[in-house]
Design an enzyme around this catalytic site. Sequence first.
Site, short mmCIF file in Angstrom:
data_model
loop_
_atom_site.label_atom_id
_atom_site.label_comp_id
_atom_site.label_asym_id
_atom_site.label_seq_id
_atom_site.Cartn_x
_atom_site.Cartn_y
_atom_site.Cartn_z
N ASP A 1 32.43 21.69 7.07
CA ASP A 1 33.15 21.69 8.11
C ASP A 1 33.22 19.90 8.63
O ASP A 1 32.12 19.49 8.76
CB ASP A 1 32.48 22.53 9.32
CG ASP A 1 32.79 24.04 8.90
OD1 ASP A 1 33.87 24.29 8.21
OD2 ASP A 1 31.97 24.99 9.47
N ASP B 1 39.70 27.03 7.63
CA ASP B 1 39.71 27.72 9.13
C ASP B 1 40.87 27.75 9.74
O ASP B 1 41.41 28.81 10.18
CB ASP B 1 38.56 27.21 9.97
CG ASP B 1 37.24 27.39 9.03
OD1 ASP B 1 36.88 28.31 8.44
OD2 ASP B 1 36.29 26.56 9.59
#
Length: 195
Positions: A124, A138
């Site tokens: 991330d 995401d």
Amino acid sequence: MRRPAARYGVVMLLCTLVAYIFDQLTKWWVVATMTEGQVTPVLPPLLTWRFIRNPGAAFSIGTDYTWVFTIIMVVVATAIVLQVRKVASWGWSIALGLVLGGALGNLTDRLFREPSFGQGHVVDFIALPNFAIFNIADSAVVSGVGLICLLTLRGIGMDGKRSTEGETAETSTAGSATDDVPPGTRGEGTDDDGR
């Protein structure tokens, strides 16, 4: 004339590939150019790159159950693939393609990144103020789910038909039949004198 179902499948495949490839390229770039924990201002204070490895789901939920999320992503991806032939809507093609591409992007991390197969940590790096750190996969999943919610609220099914069309037609027909009844005869009884 109804468009061939194959066209919807092609659109879904293209959306899947775009989301998946973009996700994997950005993760490769982050891992190659940043060190874990590094913070790089992009549009301060709104946007920064912050490299972390997430063993859990969104908002770092369930960090001790990485393998559960791997199974969930496999199930989600399989379920979407099984729906391909039913899709006859451009909106649903795009939405399912985004969700599938995002699911496969994070699934790739779970399967092939450290620490082990099936329990890999997801890369991330997109950080917004007072929000979870996330990635392109995401974003694709959230965008796809948002579009699915919008299509559902509008009553558009995967076959491209509005679910309220039949109900509207029945209501309209019933209303017309009632309007054609002459005044004074709607449910009113008459006596022998015709009054």
